[in-house]
Design an enzyme around this catalytic site. Structure first.
Site, PDB file in Angstrom:
ATOM      1  N   ASP A   1      -8.094  16.335 -38.603  1.00  0.00           N
ATOM      2  CA  ASP A   1      -8.169  15.316 -37.560  1.00  0.00           C
ATOM      3  C   ASP A   1      -7.097  15.570 -36.504  1.00  0.00           C
ATOM      4  O   ASP A   1      -6.087  16.230 -36.765  1.00  0.00           O
ATOM      5  CB  ASP A   1      -7.940  13.919 -38.151  1.00  0.00           C
TER       6      ASP A   1
HETATM    7  N1  URA Z   1      -8.875  14.114 -44.643  1.00  0.00           N
HETATM    8  C1  URA Z   1      -8.687  13.302 -43.571  1.00  0.00           C
HETATM    9  O1  URA Z   1      -8.882  12.099 -43.651  1.00  0.00           O
HETATM   10  N2  URA Z   1      -8.260  13.880 -42.418  1.00  0.00           N
HETATM   11  C2  URA Z   1      -8.004  15.207 -42.298  1.00  0.00           C
HETATM   12  O2  URA Z   1      -7.615  15.662 -41.214  1.00  0.00           O
HETATM   13  C3  URA Z   1      -8.205  16.019 -43.418  1.00  0.00           C
HETATM   14  C4  URA Z   1      -8.638  15.454 -44.578  1.00  0.00           C
END
Ligand code: URA
Length: 234
Positions: free
Chosen positions: A102
């Protein structure tokens, strides 16, 4: 490969602009001006544009990046800066990330132009483990380790998560290892047990650990052992 195709890829410009550069005599191959786009470029030839040698990419490439916050893992997004901002390599636009983090997640991102290799990481069939260091806004409760081991139901999903391993570092800091890559999985797993992720950092993918020498925004090529650790079926 034809010279005009090679130049179009290397310079990121259209074939018609390439043709103009060729006509203008701005392209040399082994120090001789070449004006024909159909000229065949082989790996032993040195192509230069305006006197600057264009490095030829000969095989698949593999890198690890320490991703800072604020960058997205998609390689073309008109609204947010992407991780390719950090990658100073020829044909960097050909690289993609093997699995995504993310925009606010930091840590290990693997980049490659080898689609089969990245498929082994991101495909649910291969159960490639990923370890995250998670900062929580509420104290972790004792029951969460067992819940994650058994699997939890995520909002609007049909199947529970696969067994995940939780290691408690302190009341609000944990390591979580998962072998799937569902959308926002870690954040949703903690939401499912009434907690909230306020910091997320990926430390490991398979047997590849984020190199401690890399500051946020830095990257390096993977070693042979790191590359092969992904290709060997587990
Ligand atoms: N899980 C999440 O919620 N975000 C990420 O970036 C990676 C794994």
């Amino acid at each position: 490969m034809r010279l005009d195709k090679f130049l179009s890829q290397q310079l990121g410009i259209s074939r018609s602009l390439v043709a103009r550069e060729l006509r203008a005599g701005n392209i040399t191959v082994d120090d001789e001006i070449v004006k024909s786009g159909s000229f065949q470029v082989t790996t032993d030839k040195q192509v230069a544009y305006d006197g600057n040698v264009l490095t030829q990419v000969t095989g698949p490439r593999y890198f690890m990046l320490h991703k800072p916050q604020g960058y997205i893992c998609s390689t073309d997004d008109p609204t947010h800066p992407t991780i390719l901002f950090f990658i100073e390599e020829p044909l960097s636009q050909k690289l993609h990330s093997a699995g995504r983090l993310d925009i606010d997640t930091t840590g290990l991102v693997l980049l490659t132009d080898d689609g089969q290799w990245s498929h082994r990481i991101s495909s649910p069939k291969h159960h490639c483990e990923k370890t995250y260091r998670v900062q929580l806004s509420e104290d972790i409760t004792d029951d969460v380790t067992a819940k994650f081991e058994q699997g939890v139901m995520l909002n609007s999903e049909k199947y529970p998560t696969k067994a995940a391993k939780l290691e408690i570092i302190s009341a609000r800091e944990v390591l979580l290892t998962i072998s799937e890559g569902r959308y926002h999985q870690v954040k949703r797993m903690f939401a499912a047990v009434g907690n909230h992720v306020c910091g997320l950092h990926r430390e490991r993918v398979g047997e590849i650990w984020l190199d401690e020498e890399l500051a946020p925004g830095e990257y390096r090529p993977l070693t042979e052992a790191e590359i092969n650790s992904i290709t060997v079926p587990r």
